[in-house]
Design an enzyme around this catalytic site. Sequence first.
Site, PDB file in Angstrom:
ATOM      1  N   ARG A  52     -54.421 -31.821  -6.152  1.00 36.95           N
ATOM      2  CA  ARG A  52     -54.046 -30.459  -5.751  1.00 36.95           C
ATOM      3  C   ARG A  52     -55.261 -29.744  -5.145  1.00 36.95           C
ATOM      4  O   ARG A  52     -56.057 -30.381  -4.469  1.00 36.95           O
ATOM      5  CB  ARG A  52     -53.467 -29.724  -6.976  1.00 36.95           C
ATOM      6  CG  ARG A  52     -52.200 -30.409  -7.525  1.00 36.95           C
ATOM      7  CD  ARG A  52     -51.657 -29.690  -8.738  1.00 36.95           C
ATOM      8  NE  ARG A  52     -51.268 -28.316  -8.418  1.00 36.95           N
ATOM      9  CZ  ARG A  52     -51.027 -27.366  -9.334  1.00 36.95           C
ATOM     10  NH1 ARG A  52     -51.146 -27.662 -10.618  1.00 36.95           N
ATOM     11  NH2 ARG A  52     -50.694 -26.154  -8.970  1.00 36.95           N
ATOM     12  N   TYR A  86     -44.206 -27.712 -11.432  1.00 39.73           N
ATOM     13  CA  TYR A  86     -44.185 -28.015 -12.866  1.00 39.73           C
ATOM     14  C   TYR A  86     -42.815 -28.449 -13.387  1.00 39.73           C
ATOM     15  O   TYR A  86     -42.680 -28.751 -14.575  1.00 39.73           O
ATOM     16  CB  TYR A  86     -44.671 -26.788 -13.649  1.00 39.73           C
ATOM     17  CG  TYR A  86     -46.102 -26.414 -13.305  1.00 39.73           C
ATOM     18  CD1 TYR A  86     -47.148 -27.292 -13.606  1.00 39.73           C
ATOM     19  CD2 TYR A  86     -46.407 -25.218 -12.658  1.00 39.73           C
ATOM     20  CE1 TYR A  86     -48.453 -26.976 -13.273  1.00 39.73           C
ATOM     21  CE2 TYR A  86     -47.713 -24.892 -12.329  1.00 39.73           C
ATOM     22  CZ  TYR A  86     -48.734 -25.773 -12.634  1.00 39.73           C
ATOM     23  OH  TYR A  86     -50.030 -25.461 -12.301  1.00 39.73           O
ATOM     24  N   GLU A 113     -56.390 -34.521 -23.604  1.00 45.14           N
ATOM     25  CA  GLU A 113     -56.053 -33.486 -22.622  1.00 45.14           C
ATOM     26  C   GLU A 113     -54.879 -33.942 -21.767  1.00 45.14           C
ATOM     27  O   GLU A 113     -54.887 -35.076 -21.273  1.00 45.14           O
ATOM     28  CB  GLU A 113     -57.282 -33.232 -21.737  1.00 45.14           C
ATOM     29  CG  GLU A 113     -57.029 -32.222 -20.630  1.00 45.14           C
ATOM     30  CD  GLU A 113     -58.294 -31.956 -19.815  1.00 45.14           C
ATOM     31  OE1 GLU A 113     -59.368 -31.767 -20.417  1.00 45.14           O
ATOM     32  OE2 GLU A 113     -58.199 -31.952 -18.577  1.00 45.14           O
ATOM     33  N   HIS A 168     -60.414 -25.822 -16.051  1.00 50.03           N
ATOM     34  CA  HIS A 168     -61.317 -25.899 -14.903  1.00 50.03           C
ATOM     35  C   HIS A 168     -62.589 -25.074 -15.058  1.00 50.03           C
ATOM     36  O   HIS A 168     -63.505 -25.234 -14.268  1.00 50.03           O
ATOM     37  CB  HIS A 168     -60.555 -25.487 -13.644  1.00 50.03           C
ATOM     38  CG  HIS A 168     -59.202 -26.129 -13.532  1.00 50.03           C
ATOM     39  ND1 HIS A 168     -59.046 -27.502 -13.500  1.00 50.03           N
ATOM     40  CD2 HIS A 168     -57.940 -25.613 -13.528  1.00 50.03           C
ATOM     41  CE1 HIS A 168     -57.743 -27.786 -13.442  1.00 50.03           C
ATOM     42  NE2 HIS A 168     -57.056 -26.662 -13.474  1.00 50.03           N
ATOM     43  N   ARG A 187     -41.778 -20.968 -13.830  1.00 45.55           N
ATOM     44  CA  ARG A 187     -43.063 -20.941 -13.128  1.00 45.55           C
ATOM     45  C   ARG A 187     -43.169 -22.096 -12.122  1.00 45.55           C
ATOM     46  O   ARG A 187     -43.145 -23.258 -12.513  1.00 45.55           O
ATOM     47  CB  ARG A 187     -44.165 -21.092 -14.178  1.00 45.55           C
ATOM     48  CG  ARG A 187     -45.530 -21.271 -13.626  1.00 45.55           C
ATOM     49  CD  ARG A 187     -46.505 -21.704 -14.709  1.00 45.55           C
ATOM     50  NE  ARG A 187     -47.835 -21.739 -14.146  1.00 45.55           N
ATOM     51  CZ  ARG A 187     -48.844 -22.417 -14.662  1.00 45.55           C
ATOM     52  NH1 ARG A 187     -48.679 -23.123 -15.769  1.00 45.55           N
ATOM     53  NH2 ARG A 187     -50.004 -22.394 -14.079  1.00 45.55           N
ATOM     54  N   ARG A 239     -59.005 -27.620  -9.024  1.00 39.82           N
ATOM     55  CA  ARG A 239     -58.275 -28.235 -10.148  1.00 39.82           C
ATOM     56  C   ARG A 239     -58.758 -29.644 -10.464  1.00 39.82           C
ATOM     57  O   ARG A 239     -58.500 -30.179 -11.538  1.00 39.82           O
ATOM     58  CB  ARG A 239     -56.775 -28.277  -9.864  1.00 39.82           C
ATOM     59  CG  ARG A 239     -56.142 -26.915  -9.829  1.00 39.82           C
ATOM     60  CD  ARG A 239     -54.622 -27.034  -9.774  1.00 39.82           C
ATOM     61  NE  ARG A 239     -54.065 -25.849  -9.167  1.00 39.82           N
ATOM     62  CZ  ARG A 239     -53.767 -24.731  -9.831  1.00 39.82           C
ATOM     63  NH1 ARG A 239     -53.944 -24.655 -11.130  1.00 39.82           N
ATOM     64  NH2 ARG A 239     -53.275 -23.680  -9.202  1.00 39.82           N
ATOM     65  N   ASP A 247     -66.713 -26.180 -25.652  1.00 34.58           N
ATOM     66  CA  ASP A 247     -67.591 -26.175 -26.820  1.00 34.58           C
ATOM     67  C   ASP A 247     -66.803 -26.211 -28.120  1.00 34.58           C
ATOM     68  O   ASP A 247     -67.232 -26.830 -29.104  1.00 34.58           O
ATOM     69  CB  ASP A 247     -68.511 -24.942 -26.800  1.00 34.58           C
ATOM     70  CG  ASP A 247     -69.656 -25.074 -25.795  1.00 34.58           C
ATOM     71  OD1 ASP A 247     -69.822 -26.171 -25.220  1.00 34.58           O
ATOM     72  OD2 ASP A 247     -70.369 -24.080 -25.588  1.00 34.58           O
ATOM     73  N   PRO A 265     -52.714 -20.908 -21.154  1.00 34.97           N
ATOM     74  CA  PRO A 265     -52.121 -19.804 -20.406  1.00 34.97           C
ATOM     75  C   PRO A 265     -51.052 -20.228 -19.403  1.00 34.97           C
ATOM     76  O   PRO A 265     -51.191 -21.244 -18.728  1.00 34.97           O
ATOM     77  CB  PRO A 265     -53.313 -19.173 -19.679  1.00 34.97           C
ATOM     78  CG  PRO A 265     -54.408 -20.178 -19.747  1.00 34.97           C
ATOM     79  CD  PRO A 265     -54.164 -20.965 -20.994  1.00 34.97           C
ATOM     80  N   ASN A 266     -50.022 -19.416 -19.362  1.00 37.12           N
ATOM     81  CA  ASN A 266     -48.910 -19.517 -18.407  1.00 37.12           C
ATOM     82  C   ASN A 266     -47.942 -20.657 -18.696  1.00 37.12           C
ATOM     83  O   ASN A 266     -46.916 -20.775 -18.031  1.00 37.12           O
ATOM     84  CB  ASN A 266     -49.425 -19.613 -16.956  1.00 37.12           C
ATOM     85  CG  ASN A 266     -50.277 -18.417 -16.585  1.00 37.12           C
ATOM     86  OD1 ASN A 266     -49.831 -17.283 -16.738  1.00 37.12           O
ATOM     87  ND2 ASN A 266     -51.500 -18.635 -16.169  1.00 37.12           N
ATOM     88  N   ASN A 292     -52.941 -29.011 -23.578  1.00 38.57           N
ATOM     89  CA  ASN A 292     -52.881 -28.660 -22.165  1.00 38.57           C
ATOM     90  C   ASN A 292     -53.565 -27.308 -22.033  1.00 38.57           C
ATOM     91  O   ASN A 292     -52.976 -26.285 -22.353  1.00 38.57           O
ATOM     92  CB  ASN A 292     -51.435 -28.595 -21.666  1.00 38.57           C
ATOM     93  CG  ASN A 292     -51.377 -28.322 -20.161  1.00 38.57           C
ATOM     94  OD1 ASN A 292     -52.379 -27.934 -19.546  1.00 38.57           O
ATOM     95  ND2 ASN A 292     -50.212 -28.526 -19.570  1.00 38.57           N
ATOM     96  N   ALA A 313     -55.221 -23.410 -16.863  1.00 36.87           N
ATOM     97  CA  ALA A 313     -56.352 -23.176 -15.947  1.00 36.87           C
ATOM     98  C   ALA A 313     -57.701 -23.152 -16.668  1.00 36.87           C
ATOM     99  O   ALA A 313     -58.737 -23.338 -16.027  1.00 36.87           O
ATOM    100  CB  ALA A 313     -56.130 -21.875 -15.181  1.00 36.87           C
ATOM    101  N   HIS A 354     -51.855 -32.850 -18.654  1.00 37.75           N
ATOM    102  CA  HIS A 354     -51.410 -31.950 -17.587  1.00 37.75           C
ATOM    103  C   HIS A 354     -50.094 -32.456 -17.027  1.00 37.75           C
ATOM    104  O   HIS A 354     -49.940 -33.665 -16.808  1.00 37.75           O
ATOM    105  CB  HIS A 354     -52.435 -31.896 -16.452  1.00 37.75           C
ATOM    106  CG  HIS A 354     -53.768 -31.414 -16.907  1.00 37.75           C
ATOM    107  ND1 HIS A 354     -54.031 -30.089 -17.141  1.00 37.75           N
ATOM    108  CD2 HIS A 354     -54.894 -32.092 -17.221  1.00 37.75           C
ATOM    109  CE1 HIS A 354     -55.286 -29.972 -17.570  1.00 37.75           C
ATOM    110  NE2 HIS A 354     -55.825 -31.171 -17.640  1.00 37.75           N
ATOM    111  N   LEU A 355     -49.180 -31.528 -16.769  1.00 39.24           N
ATOM    112  CA  LEU A 355     -47.911 -31.889 -16.140  1.00 39.24           C
ATOM    113  C   LEU A 355     -48.138 -32.397 -14.719  1.00 39.24           C
ATOM    114  O   LEU A 355     -47.613 -33.432 -14.318  1.00 39.24           O
ATOM    115  CB  LEU A 355     -46.996 -30.658 -16.099  1.00 39.24           C
ATOM    116  CG  LEU A 355     -46.490 -30.168 -17.462  1.00 39.24           C
ATOM    117  CD1 LEU A 355     -46.266 -28.665 -17.431  1.00 39.24           C
ATOM    118  CD2 LEU A 355     -45.219 -30.900 -17.851  1.00 39.24           C
ATOM    119  N   SER A 356     -48.921 -31.632 -13.957  1.00 41.04           N
ATOM    120  CA  SER A 356     -49.173 -31.986 -12.555  1.00 41.04           C
ATOM    121  C   SER A 356     -50.386 -32.912 -12.457  1.00 41.04           C
ATOM    122  O   SER A 356     -51.159 -33.030 -13.417  1.00 41.04           O
ATOM    123  CB  SER A 356     -49.410 -30.708 -11.743  1.00 41.04           C
ATOM    124  OG  SER A 356     -50.598 -30.063 -12.177  1.00 41.04           O
TER     125      SER A 356
END
Length: 150
Positions: free
Chosen positions: A109, A25, A100, A82, A20, A113, A89, A12-13, A76, A79, A102-104
Amino acid sequence: MTMLRVLVMNGPNLNLLGVREPEVYGTTTLEAIEARIAEKAAVLDVDVSFFQSNHEGALIDHLHEAMGVFDGVVLNPGAYTHYSYALRDAIAGVGLPVVEVHLSDIGAREDFRAVSVTAPVCIAQISGLGVDSYLEGLEVLVARLREEDR
Ligand code: DQA
């Protein structure tokens, strides 16, 4: 030998990358990130496909459909990282190796997160390198797949 097939999934997002929260990001769009990944995939000599969804169930469905089609996944989860036990599952259930990304730097943070419920069922987590998180994620996944193949 057949070409390795890798799925790169974004949650998402992440379709909003570029506009954004650029201070968090960066300004690179998802399309541009995917182009960078495709270049890297060509260098590594692997087949790559992309999928993005803002919906938990769609991500889960796509992971299910990846069984027998792809050799591994760079994910990625946004959210969902988390709190989505359902996505966790699904990752465990399909039995595909998932890296997995993540950009950040999710560890640096907000407290919420720092927890990833998905990372324990992934083969690696790469966080905080911006676009390079994806490129490194692809490298780690491909190295693991080639190692398994020997
Ligand atoms: C993110 C980090 C998550 O905490 C956030 O919800 C995202 C993006 C990252 O790539 O840094 O949507 O996964």
